[in-house]
Design a protein around this motif. Sequence first.
Motif, short mmCIF file in Angstrom:
data_model
loop_
_atom_site.label_atom_id
_atom_site.label_comp_id
_atom_site.label_asym_id
_atom_site.label_seq_id
_atom_site.Cartn_x
_atom_site.Cartn_y
_atom_site.Cartn_z
N ALA A 20 7.23 -5.81 -44.92
CA ALA A 20 7.36 -6.41 -46.22
C ALA A 20 6.55 -7.73 -46.54
O ALA A 20 5.95 -7.99 -47.72
N GLU A 21 6.56 -8.57 -45.58
CA GLU A 21 5.96 -9.91 -45.68
C GLU A 21 4.36 -9.74 -45.87
O GLU A 21 3.53 -10.35 -46.81
N LEU A 22 3.79 -8.62 -45.02
CA LEU A 22 2.33 -8.43 -45.22
C LEU A 22 1.93 -7.98 -46.51
O LEU A 22 0.79 -8.03 -46.83
N ASN A 23 3.07 -7.20 -47.27
CA ASN A 23 2.61 -6.60 -48.45
C ASN A 23 3.00 -7.47 -49.58
O ASN A 23 3.01 -7.13 -50.60
N SER A 24 3.42 -8.83 -49.16
CA SER A 24 3.74 -9.77 -50.26
C SER A 24 2.54 -10.17 -51.30
O SER A 24 1.40 -10.26 -50.64
N ASP A 25 2.88 -10.68 -52.36
CA ASP A 25 1.53 -11.07 -53.27
C ASP A 25 1.17 -12.66 -52.73
O ASP A 25 0.05 -12.80 -53.36
N LYS A 26 2.31 -13.18 -52.14
CA LYS A 26 1.76 -14.56 -52.06
C LYS A 26 0.98 -14.74 -50.67
O LYS A 26 1.22 -14.15 -49.77
N LYS A 27 -0.04 -15.45 -50.99
CA LYS A 27 -1.01 -15.79 -49.85
C LYS A 27 -0.73 -16.34 -48.38
O LYS A 27 -0.83 -15.90 -47.48
N GLU A 28 0.11 -17.22 -49.07
CA GLU A 28 0.88 -18.07 -47.77
C GLU A 28 1.87 -17.26 -46.88
O GLU A 28 1.80 -17.29 -45.76
N LYS A 29 2.52 -16.57 -47.59
CA LYS A 29 3.44 -15.65 -47.04
C LYS A 29 2.84 -14.68 -46.02
O LYS A 29 3.17 -14.13 -44.91
N LYS A 30 1.74 -13.86 -46.60
CA LYS A 30 0.76 -12.93 -45.83
C LYS A 30 0.31 -13.68 -44.48
O LYS A 30 0.46 -13.09 -43.32
N LYS A 31 -0.09 -14.91 -44.62
CA LYS A 31 -0.68 -15.49 -43.55
C LYS A 31 0.38 -15.64 -42.48
O LYS A 31 -0.08 -15.62 -41.20
N GLU A 32 1.29 -16.15 -42.99
CA GLU A 32 2.51 -16.40 -41.99
C GLU A 32 2.90 -15.12 -41.33
O GLU A 32 3.07 -15.27 -39.99
N ALA A 33 2.94 -13.93 -41.97
CA ALA A 33 3.21 -12.61 -41.42
C ALA A 33 2.22 -12.37 -40.47
O ALA A 33 2.48 -11.75 -39.42
N VAL A 34 0.87 -12.59 -40.82
CA VAL A 34 -0.32 -12.05 -39.65
C VAL A 34 0.14 -12.91 -38.54
O VAL A 34 0.01 -12.44 -37.33
N LYS A 35 0.39 -14.43 -38.64
CA LYS A 35 0.35 -14.94 -37.64
C LYS A 35 1.69 -14.57 -36.41
O LYS A 35 1.45 -14.61 -35.41
N LYS A 36 2.79 -14.27 -37.17
CA LYS A 36 3.86 -13.69 -36.39
C LYS A 36 3.34 -12.30 -35.79
O LYS A 36 3.81 -12.26 -34.55
N VAL A 37 2.60 -11.45 -36.37
CA VAL A 37 2.07 -10.25 -35.73
C VAL A 37 1.26 -10.61 -34.48
O VAL A 37 1.35 -10.11 -33.43
N ILE A 38 0.24 -11.46 -34.69
CA ILE A 38 -0.38 -11.90 -33.72
C ILE A 38 0.18 -12.50 -32.38
O ILE A 38 0.00 -12.30 -31.27
N ALA A 39 1.39 -13.27 -32.77
CA ALA A 39 2.25 -14.04 -31.87
C ALA A 39 2.84 -12.80 -30.91
O ALA A 39 2.93 -12.84 -29.82
N SER A 40 3.48 -11.81 -31.78
CA SER A 40 4.16 -10.49 -31.26
C SER A 40 3.24 -9.76 -30.02
O SER A 40 3.53 -9.44 -29.08
N MET A 41 1.84 -9.52 -30.61
CA MET A 41 0.89 -8.91 -29.75
C MET A 41 0.65 -9.75 -28.63
O MET A 41 0.40 -9.02 -27.69
N THR A 42 0.21 -11.10 -28.81
CA THR A 42 0.05 -11.79 -27.61
C THR A 42 1.21 -11.60 -26.47
O THR A 42 0.85 -11.64 -25.31
N VAL A 43 2.40 -11.72 -26.74
CA VAL A 43 3.34 -11.72 -25.83
C VAL A 43 3.76 -10.12 -25.23
O VAL A 43 4.64 -10.05 -24.34
N GLY A 44 3.01 -8.99 -25.93
CA GLY A 44 2.91 -7.73 -25.41
C GLY A 44 4.00 -6.99 -25.94
O GLY A 44 4.17 -5.76 -25.61
N LYS A 45 4.36 -7.44 -27.24
CA LYS A 45 5.11 -6.28 -27.95
C LYS A 45 4.06 -5.48 -28.81
O LYS A 45 2.93 -5.77 -29.35
N ASP A 46 4.68 -4.14 -29.01
CA ASP A 46 3.85 -3.39 -29.70
C ASP A 46 3.94 -3.40 -31.09
O ASP A 46 4.98 -3.16 -31.74
#
Length: 986
Positions: A20-46
Motif C-alpha cells: 500500500a505504501e509503495l503505491n502511495s501518491d506521496k513521494k516521501e512515503k514511497k521512499k520510506e517504503a522502498v527503504k523498508k523493502v531494502i532493509a527486509s531484503m538485506t536481513v534475508g526476508k523474501d
Amino acid sequence: MTDSKYFTTTKKGEIFELKAELNSDKKEKKKEAVKKVIASMTVGKDVSALFPDVVNCMQTDNLELKKLVYLYLMNYAKSQPDMAIMAVNTFVKDCEDPNPLIRALAVRTMGCIRVDKITEYLCEPLRKCLKDEDPYVRKTAAVCVAKLHDINAQLVEDQGFLDTLKDLISDSNPMVVANAVAALSEIAESHPNSNLLDLNPQTINKLLTALNECTEWGQIFILDCLANYTPRDDRESQSICERVTPRLSHANSAVVLSAVKVLMKFMEMLPKDLDYYGTLLKKLAPPLVTLLSAEPELQYVALRNINLIVQRRPEIMKHEMKVFFVKYNDPIYVKLEKLDIMIRLASQANIAQVLAELKEYATEVDVDFVRKAVRAIGRCAIKVEQSAERCVSTLLDLIQTKVNYVVQEAIVVIKDIFRKYPNKYESVIATLCENLDSLDEPEARAAMIWIVGEYAERIDNADELLESFLEGFHDESTQVQLQLLTAIVKLFLKKPTETQELVQQVLSLATQDSDNPDLRDRGYIYWRLLSTDPVAAKEVVLAEKPLISEETDLIEPTLLEELICHIGTLASVYHKPPSAFVEGSRGVQHKRLPGSAGSGESVDSPDTGSAAAGSDAPPAVIPSQGDLLGDLLNLDLTPPASTGPPPSAPSSGMQMGAMDLLGGGLDSLMGDDSEPPPVPLRSDTPQSPQIPHQSPSPPDYSPSELGGDLGGSPAMGAGFGAAPAAAPASFNAPVSGGLDDLFDLGGGVGMPMGAYSPPKTVWLAAMKAKGLEISGTFARRAGVIQMELTFTNKAMTVMSDFAVQFNKNSFGLAPAAPLQVLTPLSPNQTIEVSLPLSTVGPVMKMDPLNNLQVAVKNNIDVFYFSSQYPISMLFAEDGKMERQIFLATWKDIPNDNESQFQIKDCHLSSDAASNKLQASNIFTIAKRTVDGQDMLYQSMKLTNGIWVLAELRVQAGNPSYTVSVKCRAAEVSQCVFQSYEAVLKN
C-alpha cells in the motif's frame, strides 16, 4: 533519526502494508517504503512478491530512490526474469537522462542484471554510453562491457564492443583509460589466446600518460597491464622504468608492489653495466622498507614478496639487513619470514651482525621460532664459509644450555655442516655423543645416527652407541630405521671383525621383521652386496658424498620467474603459480621474464628469411638421466581418454612434446582443428613412481629370471598396439612464402636399394664368457628389427638352454620371440641365429643413446655384454612427411635444436645418395639446386614417434657433404649423423 529504524520492525502482515505504501501518491512515503523493502531484503526476508510495485517506483527524478530500486532489481531480477523485462523501458529511458549520474547508474545496473532476456536490450544503451560526452558514464560503460562479456561473450564480439573498448584506451580522461584497460584485461584472462590488449609503443605511451592522473586502483590496472608488455630494446625498457619509478612513493602499498613488479620485469632487459641499472636498484629498496612499517598483515605480504625479490636480485636489499631484525612484538608468521630473508641476505660483510641476532633469538621462549633460529645458524655456516667456525662454536654454546629442543635442532644442522666441510669440525663429535640420551625427535635421532655411522672409525664405542638404538628398532620412525640400517652397514665395512653380529641383527630386523617396503628393499640390497662383493659394497656405501649446496630451499628458477611476474598477487604470497590454486574454466597464463639484454637469438630456417620459432616450443623429448620430471616413462604410462587432440600443455619442464614422442605425428605442430588419428598406446605398462636411471654395471638378472621362453613373455609384448599411423596426408598447413617453390618436386626420387646393415663384430669374447663367443649385428627387414647373432663354442663342453634378456634402454628394444637355438652347441661348432626385436620394452635413457645391455644365459652361466645399434634400425617405413608439414615443422623446431655435421670422403651424386638413404627409411621430401649445390630435404621417424628432419648439401666434385639435423629431441642428432655416415659410406 538514522536508517537503522528500518531494521528493527517485527510486524506481521507487513508485506501488505508495504504494498500500500509503495503505491502511495506521496513521494516521501514511497521512499520510506522502498527503504523498508531494502532493509527486509538485506536481513534475508523474501520480498520478491513486491517486485511489480517496486518497479513502478522507478519512474522518479529522485536519485536516492532510483538507486534503492535499482538495488532491489539487481537482487531479484534473476528469480523473476519475466517481471524484470518490465523495467527495460525505464533503463533505456534513463540511459538518455540529462543527468550523467543517472545515465551511468542505469547502464551499471543493466550490466549487473545477469538475465539473458535483458542483455539483448542492453546493447543499444551501452553503445551510446560508451561514446557518451561525460567521462563518468564512459568509464562505467567500459566496465559494463566486461560484465556483459561474462554473460554472453558472442554478443559482445558481434556488436563490436571490444573494438570500442580498445578505442577508449586513447580516451582523454585517465579514469576511462584505466577502466578500459581493466575491462580488456578481465576479458583477456578468460580468453588467453585472443590478443585483445595489442600493446605497442603508442598504446604504452598513452597508458603511461594516464598513469599519473588516475586513481590508485586505476594505476594498479594500468601497471598490471604494463607488466604484460615486452619492450623492443633496452632503451624503451629504460624509458618505461623512468616513468613508472615515481609510483614507488605512492601511499597505497598495492600501487607500490605493482610498480615493483613492472620494474623487476623490465630490469631484465637492461645491461648491468648501465648507470641507470645501479640507480634503479637503489630506488627499489626504500619503498620496500617502508612497507615493513605497516601493520603485521601487510608486513607479511610485503615480506613474502621481498623473499622472491631477494632470490632474484639480492643486491637490492643487501644494505637493508637491519630492517629484517625481529621485534619482540612481531607475530610469529612475521618473525619466521624475516628470519628466512635474513639468511638469504647473509654475506661475509654482515655475518657477525646476523650471528649475534640469531644467538639472541635462540634464547627466546617461542619454541618454533627458536628452532628456526638454530637452523638458521647452520644455514649461515653452509652459506658463508668464513663464518663456519664461529657458527659451530655458537651451536656448541647452545648445546651446553641443555635445552632439549635447542640441542636436537643443533645436532640436525651440525650434520649438514659436516657434509659441507668434511674433516674440519669432527672434533665436536664427542660433545654431541654426550647428548645422545636426550634425543627424542626422529630427525635429531637420524642425524646423530648418521654422524656415528659416518665417523665410526673416530668413535671408540660406535658399536655400543648404535646397538643402544637397535634395542627399540621397531618403535623408531622409518627415517631413523633407514638411517640406522645404513650406519650399521658403514660400521661393519669399517670394522668388520667386531660388528658381524650387529650387522646380521639389523639386516634380519629390516628384511624379516619389517612391514616397510623401503626398509626391506634397502636391507636386501645391502645383504646381497655384502654377501656377493664386499669390495663393491665398500665402494657403494662408503662412496665420497657430494657437498651439499648453499641454498637448499631456493625456488626453482622457472617458477621464480613466473612468481616475479605475479608480484602483488596471491601467487606471490603462496609462492605458487596461479594454476596451482585457481580453479574454474578460465585459462591461467604462464608468464615468464623477458630475456636479458643482448641475448637475441637468430632464428633462420634453411635458406629462407628469418622465421621466428615459437618461444614456447616444448623442451627436448629425451631428458637427462637425472631428470626425474622428464623421464621417458612419464610419457608412456596411461592411454588417453579420447582420440581427440590433446589439450595444450603449460610450458613447464614436465610437458615434453608428448604427442611427438607417442606417435601422434605432427598434428599438434600445425594448429589444425581436424582430429588426429588415434594413437595406440601401451596399455599394460605398470604404473610406478620409481623412475629408472642407467646403472653402469650390467643388469642384475638371476639365472631363474632368464629361464624358458623369455623372449615372448607377456610382460615383454602382449597387449601392445601396432605402430602409430603416419601423419595425416590431408593437411593444409599454413605456409608463408619463400620455401613454396622448394616443394615443386614430382614423385619419389628414385628406386630404393637394399637397406644398410653394419658388418658383424665380436660382442662377447670367448675368454670372457667361458668359451662362448658371440658376434652380431642389427638389420631391418620388412619393418622388423632383427638382431643377427653368431654363437661359437670354443670350450670343450656342450652348450645348451640358451635364453636372452635386455636391460631397459632408450628406445624400449626387447626380444619379440624366444631365442631359437634348437640344438645343443657342440665344441668348435658355430650357429647363426636371427632374433626379432620389438620396441615396446621398458624405457630408460642410456649413454650413449643407442647403447644396449644384453644378458645371455646358457647351461654354464649368465654372461653380460653391451652393443651399440645403428639408430637407422629404428627409422620407420612411414617416415615420409607431407611437404607442407615438413616446412611448418622445420620452422617450429627451435634453432637451438639444430646440429650441423660434415661427412667426408663421400663420392656419390645427390640422386645416388638419396636412393641409398631411402633404402634405410630416410626419405627425401624435396630437392633444389642453388649455385651448383644440391640440397636434399629429408625426414625420418623413429619407432617411438620422434620425427627427425634433415638437410643434406651435396656439391658436385666435392667429397665433403654437410648434413643439418633438426629434432625436438636434440640428443638424437649425433646418432642420426652416425647413421647418415654409415649408410652413405657403405
